[in-house]
Design a protein around this motif. Structure first.
Motif, PDB file in Angstrom:
ATOM      1  N   ALA A  14       0.828  -1.208   0.000  1.00 42.26           N
ATOM      2  CA  ALA A  14       0.000   0.000   0.000  1.00 42.26           C
ATOM      3  C   ALA A  14       0.861   1.256   0.000  1.00 42.26           C
ATOM      4  O   ALA A  14       0.573   2.229  -0.718  1.00 42.26           O
ATOM      5  N   ASP A  15       1.934   1.242   0.787  1.00 36.01           N
ATOM      6  CA  ASP A  15       2.840   2.403   0.827  1.00 36.01           C
ATOM      7  C   ASP A  15       3.479   2.643  -0.541  1.00 36.01           C
ATOM      8  O   ASP A  15       3.542   3.778  -1.019  1.00 36.01           O
ATOM      9  N   LEU A  16       3.969   1.574  -1.158  1.00 30.72           N
ATOM     10  CA  LEU A  16       4.613   1.707  -2.466  1.00 30.72           C
ATOM     11  C   LEU A  16       3.643   2.238  -3.513  1.00 30.72           C
ATOM     12  O   LEU A  16       3.974   3.120  -4.312  1.00 30.72           O
ATOM     13  N   GLN A  86       9.635  -0.082  -9.066  1.00 33.59           N
ATOM     14  CA  GLN A  86       9.357   1.291  -9.462  1.00 33.59           C
ATOM     15  C   GLN A  86       9.814   2.313  -8.431  1.00 33.59           C
ATOM     16  O   GLN A  86       9.923   3.501  -8.725  1.00 33.59           O
ATOM     17  N   VAL A  87      10.087   1.851  -7.204  1.00 38.68           N
ATOM     18  CA  VAL A  87      10.402   2.757  -6.089  1.00 38.68           C
ATOM     19  C   VAL A  87      11.596   2.213  -5.312  1.00 38.68           C
ATOM     20  O   VAL A  87      11.650   1.014  -5.028  1.00 38.68           O
ATOM     21  N   PRO A  88      12.569   3.039  -4.940  1.00 34.84           N
ATOM     22  CA  PRO A  88      13.704   2.572  -4.117  1.00 34.84           C
ATOM     23  C   PRO A  88      13.229   1.948  -2.808  1.00 34.84           C
ATOM     24  O   PRO A  88      12.309   2.476  -2.151  1.00 34.84           O
ATOM     25  N   ALA A  89      13.826   0.842  -2.433  1.00 33.10           N
ATOM     26  CA  ALA A  89      13.390   0.101  -1.249  1.00 33.10           C
ATOM     27  C   ALA A  89      13.447   0.942   0.018  1.00 33.10           C
ATOM     28  O   ALA A  89      12.638   0.771   0.938  1.00 33.10           O
ATOM     29  N   GLY A  90      14.417   1.885   0.088  1.00 34.22           N
ATOM     30  CA  GLY A  90      14.579   2.689   1.299  1.00 34.22           C
ATOM     31  C   GLY A  90      13.403   3.593   1.603  1.00 34.22           C
ATOM     32  O   GLY A  90      13.238   4.051   2.744  1.00 34.22           O
ATOM     33  N   LEU A  91      12.553   3.876   0.608  1.00 35.84           N
ATOM     34  CA  LEU A  91      11.424   4.774   0.846  1.00 35.84           C
ATOM     35  C   LEU A  91      10.383   4.160   1.774  1.00 35.84           C
ATOM     36  O   LEU A  91       9.667   4.880   2.465  1.00 35.84           O
ATOM     37  N   GLU A 111      12.408  15.785  -5.010  1.00 35.51           N
ATOM     38  CA  GLU A 111      13.066  17.091  -4.916  1.00 35.51           C
ATOM     39  C   GLU A 111      14.502  17.015  -4.408  1.00 35.51           C
ATOM     40  O   GLU A 111      15.369  17.788  -4.834  1.00 35.51           O
ATOM     41  N   LEU A 112      14.759  16.085  -3.462  1.00 34.71           N
ATOM     42  CA  LEU A 112      16.077  16.046  -2.825  1.00 34.71           C
ATOM     43  C   LEU A 112      16.829  14.741  -3.047  1.00 34.71           C
ATOM     44  O   LEU A 112      17.967  14.603  -2.593  1.00 34.71           O
ATOM     45  N   GLY A 113      16.193  13.778  -3.676  1.00 33.14           N
ATOM     46  CA  GLY A 113      16.847  12.490  -3.881  1.00 33.14           C
ATOM     47  C   GLY A 113      16.977  11.671  -2.619  1.00 33.14           C
ATOM     48  O   GLY A 113      17.791  10.744  -2.555  1.00 33.14           O
ATOM     49  N   VAL A 114      16.168  11.974  -1.577  1.00 32.10           N
ATOM     50  CA  VAL A 114      16.226  11.236  -0.308  1.00 32.10           C
ATOM     51  C   VAL A 114      15.630   9.845  -0.524  1.00 32.10           C
ATOM     52  O   VAL A 114      14.442   9.706  -0.831  1.00 32.10           O
ATOM     53  N   ASP A 115      16.453   8.809  -0.387  1.00 32.68           N
ATOM     54  CA  ASP A 115      15.991   7.450  -0.648  1.00 32.68           C
ATOM     55  C   ASP A 115      16.329   6.475   0.479  1.00 32.68           C
ATOM     56  O   ASP A 115      16.242   5.261   0.316  1.00 32.68           O
ATOM     57  N   SER A 116      16.716   7.004   1.655  1.00 29.64           N
ATOM     58  CA  SER A 116      17.028   6.145   2.797  1.00 29.64           C
ATOM     59  C   SER A 116      16.940   6.969   4.074  1.00 29.64           C
ATOM     60  O   SER A 116      16.879   8.208   4.032  1.00 29.64           O
ATOM     61  N   LEU A 117      16.961   6.267   5.195  1.00 27.44           N
ATOM     62  CA  LEU A 117      16.902   6.948   6.482  1.00 27.44           C
ATOM     63  C   LEU A 117      18.144   7.804   6.699  1.00 27.44           C
ATOM     64  O   LEU A 117      18.055   8.936   7.199  1.00 27.44           O
ATOM     65  N   ASP A 118      19.296   7.300   6.324  1.00 28.85           N
ATOM     66  CA  ASP A 118      20.531   8.074   6.480  1.00 28.85           C
ATOM     67  C   ASP A 118      20.503   9.338   5.617  1.00 28.85           C
ATOM     68  O   ASP A 118      20.923  10.415   6.062  1.00 28.85           O
TER      69      ASP A 118
END
Length: 570
Positions: A14-16, A86-91, A111-118
């Motif tokens: 559902a999130d993806l 279709q979506v990076p796993a970190g999201l 917008e920022l390329g944020v794809d993980s918690l770090d």
């Protein structure tokens, strides 16, 4: 797969899909299915093996039933694999942050390329998030706080999820020839709301046979270590389990040692040393002579202590209470006479008024309270005054047909930002009890949020504050409150507080429940059930109450119906 694994898979899907902007009804269907499966007391895998029709479950149609069976048989879901491409796993991990929904996660990625918690934490520290439209500095600080919290919670499993794994493996081990006893120790036995791993103790003659049998359990992803008397495995869910075979003469000592907590064990070992004794997982020894070890009772007797309930073993006064003969006689599930918080199909529940009443009767209760949501919670189809009165009439009609069982008239009324209630006093005055709670504006500061709750308790119709801190286990810490003022305010006004038995809430926390007990505030243990199976969650609320040192008389719904009505009068 365990129910929790299936529910987690559907929520991830559902999130993806929501991040991708998929159809809202499709997303909602997966979330509804996850909620249904998570709330079941029966194992879905067992239902499939028995050939039962999964479409009889609320919110589960033919397509979802087929997906559940696919998960059960293969351990994976093609739809999730496809969405994951279709979506990076970190999201997915980012959606666990309370301040971020799927749409905000997508914005941060785009917008920022944020794809993980770090990457999220770095962006927050560099103040790049607050530069985006719709975020701001306050939101940025909150995101960073919650990201740090997620790191701290990493690797901890909710008690209900751990229970499914523990009971499944325990049952599997019991089928092994020669096994005399299997007990789950550790923080699980102390009934902490989350566990880091599971410790299982087995009494058996042939350790190697037990170790081989453990490795055959279908839920194991890999065996990390296998010896003659100890095996460490990792389950499909990621949970680590240590299984130890111990001799009968040391079983009590091992059970005591591996139950913990560490602080409690250290304190008791010091008492043993003071008596020139050695206490470890093998027993209690004087020089080389074993004095005790077969049972916990005989182990503790060597340091002049009575048996201490596992839920209290946190070195928070239980040793001193035991020495003084003042250990509490903790409340039990059998003491509960009714459930004072549940929902029906009138709002966001999955069962009718009559079905919830029948489920309450099957629990052995004398009464239940129907507490559907009030109008402010539009997403839950909350009741306005007119619809509430219609429900009250339905309850009157139902009570005329029921024998030796009562459905109490109630509502879970929203507490607005200024502390006022979501429905007029005129209709609240027609109820047997009024349950009030917060479902919005979690971000108020400590002073304003505290005053908000206190003003709600000023309303003479309010009987009970539900899930008082708003926390979600492994989800959010809850809103900022001065809990001492809340507890003192409840005591002054004669208002009760709730331990919400939903495993995702367990709110009040154990320390706050003990605080309430000491102030003389009555606690209701309620399930907040949205389906009939969720009434079984009462056991988790009782566990939490026991960790809070609560006895039968400290709990509102251990009373008979006449006693309950008297206790509710302010």
């Amino acid at each position: 797969m365990q129910n929790a694994d299936i529910a987690r898979t559907f929520n991830q899907l559902a999130d993806l899909l929501e991040i991708q902007g998929a159809n809202a009804f499709r997303v909602r269907a997966y979330r509804s299915a996850a909620q249904t499966i998570e709330g079941l007391s029966a194992a879905v895998s067992d239902m499939i093996e028995r050939g039962e029709d999964l479409t009889t479950l609320g919110g589960i149609g033919k397509d979802l039933a087929e997906k559940i069976e696919t998960l059960h048989h293969s351990g994976s879901l093609p739809a999730l694999d496809e969405a994951g491409k279709q979506v990076p796993a970190g999201l997915i991990e980012l959606t666990r942050i309370d301040s971020l929904g799927p749409k905000r996660v997508k914005a941060l990625y785009d917008e920022l390329g944020v794809d993980s918690l770090d990457a999220l934490k770095q962006a927050a520290r560099e103040q790049r998030i607050s530069a985006l439209s719709g975020f701001g500095r306050k939101t940025e600080r909150k995101i960073l706080e919650e990201a740090d919290r997620l790191h701290q919670q990493a690797g901890r499993t909710r008690l209900d999820e751990a229970r499914q794994a523990a009971e499944g493996l325990r049952h599997h081990i019991e089928q092994c020839a020669g096994v005399e006893q299997v007990v789950v120790a550790g923080s699980y036995r102390r009934r902490r709301e989350t566990v880091g791993d599971l410790d299982m103790l087995v009494v058996a003659e042939d350790g190697e046979r037990v170790m081989a049998h453990v490795g055959e359990w279908q839920e194991i992803e890999r065996v990390a270590l296998r010896g003659e008397t100890k095996t460490t495995v990792h389950l499909n869910s990621g949970l680590q389990v240590d299984v130890r075979v111990v001799p009968g003469e040391s079983f009590g000592a091992a059970l005591y040692y591996f139950t913990g907590s560490q602080a409690h064990n250290v304190a008791v070992r010091k008492m043993a040393v003071a008596r020139d004794l050695k206490l470890n997982e093998y027993g209690v020894f004087e020089s080389d002579e074993q004095l005790a070890g077969r049972t916990e009772e005989e182990v503790l007797a060597q340091v002049e202590l009575p048996w201490i309930p596992p839920e209290l073993r946190e070195n928070c006064g239980e040793i001193e209470a035991a020495q003084a003969g003042k250990l509490p006689e903790l409340v039990t599930r059998d003491d509960i006479r009714g459930d004072l918080h549940m929902h029906t199909t009138a709002t966001d529940g999955k069962a009718s008024l009559e079905e919830m009443a029948e489920a309450g009767r099957r629990q052995g209760y004398n009464y239940i309270a129907i507490t559907d949501h009030s109008q402010r919670l539009a997403m839950a189809n909350g009741l306005d005054a007119a619809r509430l009165r219609e429900q009250l009439a339905d309850i009157d009609e139902l009570n005329e047909r029921l024998k030796r069982f009562t459905v109490l008239k109630s509502i879970e009324v929203d507490i607005l930002e200024d502390g006022q209630l979501d429905l007029p006093d005129e209709v609240l005055g027609e109820l047997d009890l009024c349950v009030a709670s917060i479902h919005s504006r979690f971000n108020l500061d400590r002073e304003r949020q505290t005053e908000r709750l206190l003003r709600a308790m000023d309303n003479p119709h309010v009987s009970l504050i539900a899930h008082p801190t708003g926390r979600i286990v492994n989800g959010r810490d809850g809103y900022e409150l001065d809990m001492q003022r809340i507890v003192d305010g409840a005591a002054e006004r004669g208002v009760c507080l709730e331990i919400n038995a939903q495993p995702a809430r367990l709110d009040l926390r154990d320390i706050h429940a003990r605080m309430a007990k000491e102030a003389g505030v009555l606690i209701a243990i309620s399930t907040d059930a949205h389906a009939t199976d969720q009434l079984d969650h009462m056991v988790f609320g009782v566990d939490q109450a026991r960790r809070g040192w609560l006895e039968k008389d400290d709990v509102l719904n251990t009373r008979t119906l006449p006693q309950l009505r008297k206790a509710l009068k302010r």
